[in-house]
Design a protein around this motif. Structure first.
Motif, PDB file in Angstrom:
ATOM      1  N   LEU A 200       0.886  -1.212   0.170  1.00 40.00           N
ATOM      2  CA  LEU A 200       0.049   0.184  -0.022  1.00 40.00           C
ATOM      3  C   LEU A 200       0.889   1.431  -0.075  1.00 40.00           C
ATOM      4  O   LEU A 200       1.531   1.538   0.925  1.00 40.00           O
ATOM      5  CB  LEU A 200      -0.953   0.097   1.194  1.00 40.00           C
ATOM      6  CG  LEU A 200      -1.953  -1.275   1.374  1.00 40.00           C
ATOM      7  CD1 LEU A 200      -2.438  -1.559   2.744  1.00 40.00           C
ATOM      8  CD2 LEU A 200      -3.134  -0.738   0.254  1.00 40.00           C
ATOM      9  N   GLN A 201       0.745   2.013  -1.060  1.00 41.75           N
ATOM     10  CA  GLN A 201       1.698   3.205  -1.120  1.00 41.75           C
ATOM     11  C   GLN A 201       0.631   4.453  -1.161  1.00 41.75           C
ATOM     12  O   GLN A 201      -0.405   4.330  -1.668  1.00 41.75           O
ATOM     13  CB  GLN A 201       2.280   3.048  -2.556  1.00 41.75           C
ATOM     14  CG  GLN A 201       3.277   2.091  -2.603  1.00 41.75           C
ATOM     15  CD  GLN A 201       4.458   2.476  -1.671  1.00 41.75           C
ATOM     16  OE1 GLN A 201       4.778   3.440  -1.247  1.00 41.75           O
ATOM     17  NE2 GLN A 201       5.045   1.463  -1.270  1.00 41.75           N
TER      18      GLN A 201
ATOM     19  N   GLU B  28      -7.085  11.953  -1.121  1.00 43.01           N
ATOM     20  CA  GLU B  28      -8.401  12.138  -0.894  1.00 43.01           C
ATOM     21  C   GLU B  28      -9.213  10.724  -0.383  1.00 43.01           C
ATOM     22  O   GLU B  28     -10.319  10.939   0.319  1.00 43.01           O
ATOM     23  CB  GLU B  28      -9.120  12.622  -2.195  1.00 43.01           C
ATOM     24  CG  GLU B  28      -9.067  11.795  -3.218  1.00 43.01           C
ATOM     25  CD  GLU B  28      -7.924  11.946  -4.286  1.00 43.01           C
ATOM     26  OE1 GLU B  28      -7.040  12.490  -3.612  1.00 43.01           O
ATOM     27  OE2 GLU B  28      -8.061  11.452  -5.363  1.00 43.01           O
ATOM     28  N   SER B  29      -8.663   9.717  -0.439  1.00 43.52           N
ATOM     29  CA  SER B  29      -9.150   8.381  -0.092  1.00 43.52           C
ATOM     30  C   SER B  29      -8.856   7.971   1.337  1.00 43.52           C
ATOM     31  O   SER B  29      -9.412   7.033   1.908  1.00 43.52           O
ATOM     32  CB  SER B  29      -8.940   7.326  -0.914  1.00 43.52           C
ATOM     33  OG  SER B  29      -9.201   7.376  -2.337  1.00 43.52           O
ATOM     34  N   LEU B  30      -7.867   8.800   2.187  1.00 42.45           N
ATOM     35  CA  LEU B  30      -7.634   8.440   3.275  1.00 42.45           C
ATOM     36  C   LEU B  30      -8.328   9.256   4.279  1.00 42.45           C
ATOM     37  O   LEU B  30      -8.508  10.386   3.777  1.00 42.45           O
ATOM     38  CB  LEU B  30      -6.097   8.847   3.505  1.00 42.45           C
ATOM     39  CG  LEU B  30      -5.054   7.758   2.964  1.00 42.45           C
ATOM     40  CD1 LEU B  30      -3.677   8.527   2.992  1.00 42.45           C
ATOM     41  CD2 LEU B  30      -5.187   6.609   3.670  1.00 42.45           C
TER      42      LEU B  30
ATOM     43  N   LEU C 146     -12.197   0.969  -7.191  1.00 47.26           N
ATOM     44  CA  LEU C 146     -12.846   1.190  -5.976  1.00 47.26           C
ATOM     45  C   LEU C 146     -12.187  -0.075  -5.114  1.00 47.26           C
ATOM     46  O   LEU C 146     -12.404  -1.327  -5.484  1.00 47.26           O
ATOM     47  CB  LEU C 146     -14.342   0.902  -5.872  1.00 47.26           C
ATOM     48  CG  LEU C 146     -15.029   2.105  -6.692  1.00 47.26           C
ATOM     49  CD1 LEU C 146     -16.748   2.087  -6.678  1.00 47.26           C
ATOM     50  CD2 LEU C 146     -14.656   3.522  -6.228  1.00 47.26           C
ATOM     51  N   ALA C 147     -11.760   0.361  -3.877  1.00 49.71           N
ATOM     52  CA  ALA C 147     -11.047  -0.702  -2.961  1.00 49.71           C
ATOM     53  C   ALA C 147     -12.010  -1.673  -2.547  1.00 49.71           C
ATOM     54  O   ALA C 147     -11.640  -2.987  -2.363  1.00 49.71           O
ATOM     55  CB  ALA C 147     -10.264   0.153  -1.882  1.00 49.71           C
TER      56      ALA C 147
ATOM     57  N   VAL D  90      -8.683   3.947  -5.320  1.00 50.48           N
ATOM     58  CA  VAL D  90      -7.211   3.452  -5.234  1.00 50.48           C
ATOM     59  C   VAL D  90      -6.720   3.153  -6.578  1.00 50.48           C
ATOM     60  O   VAL D  90      -7.720   3.218  -7.770  1.00 50.48           O
ATOM     61  CB  VAL D  90      -7.074   1.979  -4.344  1.00 50.48           C
ATOM     62  CG1 VAL D  90      -7.475   2.589  -2.944  1.00 50.48           C
ATOM     63  CG2 VAL D  90      -7.752   1.003  -4.916  1.00 50.48           C
ATOM     64  N   ARG D  91      -5.351   3.236  -6.953  1.00 48.72           N
ATOM     65  CA  ARG D  91      -4.940   2.989  -8.380  1.00 48.72           C
ATOM     66  C   ARG D  91      -4.077   1.915  -8.285  1.00 48.72           C
ATOM     67  O   ARG D  91      -3.300   1.579  -7.374  1.00 48.72           O
ATOM     68  CB  ARG D  91      -4.152   4.480  -8.800  1.00 48.72           C
ATOM     69  CG  ARG D  91      -3.881   4.596 -10.035  1.00 48.72           C
ATOM     70  CD  ARG D  91      -3.485   5.799 -10.270  1.00 48.72           C
ATOM     71  NE  ARG D  91      -2.016   5.984 -10.182  1.00 48.72           N
ATOM     72  CZ  ARG D  91      -1.114   5.559 -10.669  1.00 48.72           C
ATOM     73  NH1 ARG D  91      -1.343   5.028 -11.880  1.00 48.72           N
ATOM     74  NH2 ARG D  91      -0.023   5.958 -10.257  1.00 48.72           N
ATOM     75  N   LEU D  92      -4.272   1.032  -9.126  1.00 49.64           N
ATOM     76  CA  LEU D  92      -3.355  -0.275  -9.258  1.00 49.64           C
ATOM     77  C   LEU D  92      -2.143   0.508  -9.909  1.00 49.64           C
ATOM     78  O   LEU D  92      -2.032   0.972 -11.211  1.00 49.64           O
ATOM     79  CB  LEU D  92      -4.127  -1.228 -10.191  1.00 49.64           C
ATOM     80  CG  LEU D  92      -3.342  -2.543 -10.438  1.00 49.64           C
ATOM     81  CD1 LEU D  92      -3.031  -3.241  -9.102  1.00 49.64           C
ATOM     82  CD2 LEU D  92      -3.873  -3.401 -11.560  1.00 49.64           C
TER      83      LEU D  92
END
Lengths: 605, 605
Positions: free
Chosen positions: B8-9, B95-97, B78-79, B49-51
């Motif tokens: 997870l980055q 923004e997702s945190l 979407l996670a 999230v981004r792969l």
């Protein structure tokens, strides 16, 4: 039956067609040969055209299938599938034409002493090691010091090339370096350096690839200025640009795209890489100059029409998007005024008009005609609004110089003989043709000095709008309509020639000279090359001088650009011209109006 | 059951999850709180999230409906909807945190004498008229001559702004001008000028908006370096960049995008327009410097690791895409070597380490630790490969300094007490926490000087890979797994501290000094601010000096950048540092290996 006008660009031909007729038929009616291998069935998909303004019938299934989404978004249609629903303006891309327009890339060349801004420097440097941890730039700087190049400067994109190329070339290579020490490109040893010269006309572009080490023009190519789709003349193009920054940006990028394509073609033929093209010179009128450089043209569209800048400019090619070597610059010679641009300066350089002993007049005829008078001591210039008649606009059967354009009209054994470009059936009249027609009608007594038709003269017909001369009947040309020369056409030529001649006279007045004092009368530019001098003299557009005083010099602006590529002395001369030049504003000149009215008469003087 | 690793980055936390578990569960298992208002039903669409690499289950209908085409193209998912089909690397956008990471923008400030590169010049010019047809540039040039600014230069984008603004402001305005006469921006009269300073860390960015007229920092903001998604450390990022020019370009543009967002936020808060931001200073290590400037980093990835350039650079902001005033430049201070960059120079400036009387040592700990020793006469520096252990990498329960990270470990009444960031339940260990743990385990006799666990000590458990210390049992943290400190973790810290201390010792040897001679020991940077000095001394990472000789100075590199914005003297000092600095290459130093091995022992010395 309802009819719509179809304005075909960049050919510059207008035609009226009944509702329901396809654009392909419209083009054919106008005598413009589109590629349509399938005969208009929508199968060959070769007749791609682009809608600039107006409304067409909806997309057909054939079009939806065959055109790319990007093309559809940009307004491309198949001419065989689409019909006008209103008056429309259509752009025909060069690849859809069976024959290309005649372009102007030739001019009188002369050998210029080689002294280019960018020269080659061969370097061999020690590679880095744990015992020699110098950074790449220091390594280069210290290597060049031993070659007596002290004022090294290098942009970061070139440093990238340096870091990567020198490693792959075992730390040996050829630098293209500006005289100011700027590294422009990093190349394998001994590859020759080239420059790119361009004359950006409002209508046409002329591009040259020049070997900077021997001064030879290795290739030349022309194209239409793609900005035509956004306004045919300078004024309408400025108006378009002033609608917003994105519009100005569109004009800039479309022009540069086309220049990059020209350069790529020239390089491919000459087997030259982009990294070898290390310098460029671009000339154009002030508006073209500003649009190319990304400058504001708002002030060129409103009195008192001052340029954003007049002095010569050197700017990074990357800033304008020109695809040259990574550190290459573009040199733009000075402009004189809002309507006397760098192309005029370049023409004066190439023709030596500015420095010749005796009285020399040099002009380039266009929608604006720039005129320079050199007295041997003073340099004066002006710009006159001669209008687009000689580009075929505002003339009922007018067109640009494309196949089928009548370019020469002579009276032989009492009757008019026509010559067309490429010997095609006559489609319309280009500039030199309309000039000849008016001169011949005058000589044959069909019109008088006021431009009025003699009703009883042979060939004169009466139309809704008055008298006209039937040059080519429809049945003879094979097209829909007669080719007529109207009273209004003659009047357009009168206005144009009066403006040009009045400009000449005002400069002479300012210098205290008479027309007969002019020892060299230099006519530059495309129209100037093709026009028939006796016709211009016969209607009084040019003064009645001995024939040997006239010089038709072709695209001297383009040749001047090539010279500035290989000679820093020529660039210095361009700045000297700017400094010495006296610009005469005609609109506020006390004698201009009277002179202009006097010069409306069609007569030798 | 098959398990996959999820990396997870940019948080830097890795977790192993059974096949079929969603990325949202994986993040939750790792203690990272993603926004998931709907509870993972795919309704709120907040858990984007981004792969980066690896394979996920196919897009669900929910994702196809809710994600934009551009997002889908860029690998966004979407996670709650996606599960790993292989080991994967995932980027969690800020923004997702639910909570942001701790960033480092503070440092010790001091008043600097104001002498900025760009200053305001108020001008009033006569408007053009038919009696005054000067072009805009001549008008400006002649107007400035009367103000004693003789060496005017103006880029074309600024000239556009000049032509348009001066007309709309009735030929009155404020020019932002470089001391060299370059016009940077055209503004309404009396608007204040600002500068943008940035410290580009491999992991974090710190950005500052500085008022150039009073020197006050009007805003500061941090962000993660978005390049993390393409390689966590400098070496992997260089490797990524070397895969091709487009890769290097991606790293450059993603960084600049984030900087532009930071600037836009800072400007919005301070009510400053882009045209008012007239100068910038960017510092970073040599690789960040090169990637920002668009330089090749190939040579930084291969011995002997020489930079493309070391000297200070001024480049147009537009060349790198930084959205400042149209003519603004970016100043990049000099680099010293491939692994001692401009950020180190900036730190030395801000702390005065380079010019203090007496013996001063200054270091900034990171994956590479840069160390400078100033003897009062000589300046020496080196870089040591201390590894990413203090950034939480290569440590089993390691993580970056984010909420839930254990940042302080103390022995109180015989038992270990933990403090976490934001008081959250413990998720893992960040750098200062792992340093403390090792120091406390040593003090409590749980490990010996070689880092070997005493099997019988309290808390020591045996795992597949040998002894380990159970810091937080799973049932206590509420997460899937125990937080363990392993033999390998201790060894990573030993390697890191040995590298750092060996670097210090080699510089001392070169200068003929002993550790006890160091009068000021300056510890800069984020980790350096949060580390507990007694722990660093206890394991021998820092020499055993009196406490008052240590100074933890925070983000001195960022503060140095702010100082160079407002002071040309500071810029000159940066170049003086480059000239005086002796770079000591450790890898080839004859005493390095022995010293490194000696320093592996965990003991005060």
């Amino acid at each position: 039956m309802e009819k719509f006008n179809v304005d075909l660009q960049p050919v510059g031909r207008r035609v009226s067609v009944p509702a329901g007729e396809s654009l392909l038929s419209a083009a054919q009616a106008a005598g413009i040969a589109l590629i349509a291998i399938c005969g208009g069935e929508g199968l060959c998909q070769e007749c791609r055209v682009r809608l600039i303004s107006g409304k067409l019938t909806p997309l057909t299934l054939v079009e939806e299938d065959s055109l790319e989404p990007a093309d559809l978004k940009n307004g491309f249609r198949l001419a065989c599938q689409a019909s006008p629903l209103s008056d429309v303006k259509i752009e025909i891309p060069p690849e859809s034409l069976t024959a290309s327009q005649r372009l102007q890339v030739d001019g009188q060349e002369e050998a210029v002493e080689l002294d280019p801004q960018v020269i080659p420097v061969e370097v061999t440097l020690p590679p880095p090691s744990l015992a020699d941890l110098r950074d790449d730039l220091s390594r280069l700087r210290e290597g060049l010091v031993s070659l007596d190049h002290f004022t090294l400067s290098i942009g970061l994109p070139v440093l990238v090339q340096f870091s990567e190329r020198m490693r792959s070339q075992s730390w040996q290579g050829r630098l293209a370096m500006g005289r100011d020490g700027q590294v422009v490109s990093v190349l394998p040893s001994s590859l020759p350096l080239f420059g790119f010269a361009v004359d950006v006309g409002t209508t046409k572009l002329a591009a040259y690839l020049v070997n900077l080490e021997d001064g030879v023009i290795s290739g030349r190519q022309g194209a239409m200025n793609p900005q035509i789709g956004y306004g045919e003349d300078v004024v309408s193009r400025i108006a378009y640009a002033n609608q917003g920054e994105s519009h100005r940006h569109t004009l800039q990028t479309r022009l540069v795209e086309t220049l990059n394509n020209l350069l790529a073609d020239l390089c491919a033929v000459a087997r030259v890489t982009q990294g070898q093209v290390v310098d460029a010179v671009v000339v154009g009128n002030t508006a073209m100059h500003h649009l190319f450089a990304g400058l504001s043209v708002r002030q060129l569209g409103q009195a008192p029409y001052v340029p954003a800048l007049t002095e010569a400019v050197v700017l990074p090619a990357s800033q304008v998007g020109l695809a040259l070597a990574p550190g290459a610059n573009v040199y733009l010679p000075p402009n004189i005024a809002g309507y006397v641009g760098a192309d005029h300066v370049s023409m004066l350089l190439a023709t030596h008009a500015w420095e010749m002993p005796g009285v020399t007049l040099a002009l380039d005829i266009g929608t604006n005609t720039e005129i320079c008078l050199s007295t041997g001591e003073r340099l004066l210039c002006c710009s006159c609004a001669s209008g687009p008649a000689f580009e075929g606009a505002h003339i009922q059967a007018g067109m640009r110089a494309a196949p089928g354009a009548i370019e020469r009209v002579q009276t032989i054994q009492g009757s008019l003989q026509l010559s067309t470009i490429d010997g095609q059936p006559p489609v319309g009249l280009c500039g030199s043709g309309i000039l000849d027609v008016v001169a011949e009608l005058l000589a044959n007594g069909v019109i008088d000095v006021r431009g009025v038709f003699h009703k009883n003269a042979e060939g004169v017909v009466s139309t809704e709008r008055g008298g006209a001369y039937l040059l080519v009947p429809a049945q003879k040309s094979g097209h829909h309509t007669d080719i007529l020369v109207t009273r209004k056409d003659v009047n357009e030529i009168q206005l144009a020639k009066a403006a040009i001649r009045a400009g000449v006279e005002i400069l002479l007045i300012e210098a205290g000279l008479k027309a007969q004092d002019i020892e060299h009368f230099i006519v530059a530019g495309a129209f100037g090359t093709y026009l028939y001098l006796p016709s211009a003299v016969r209607i009084g557009m040019f003064p009645d001088l001995p024939h040997e005083r006239f010089h038709q010099v072709g695209n001297a602006a383009g040749i001047g650009a090539c010279q500035m590529l290989v000679s820093r002395t020529r660039r210095a001369m361009a700045t000297e011209i700017l400094k010495r030049m006296e610009y005469i504003e005609l609109t506020t000149h006390p004698q201009f109006s009277d002179t202009f009215v006097d010069m409306m008469a069609l007569k030798r003087n």
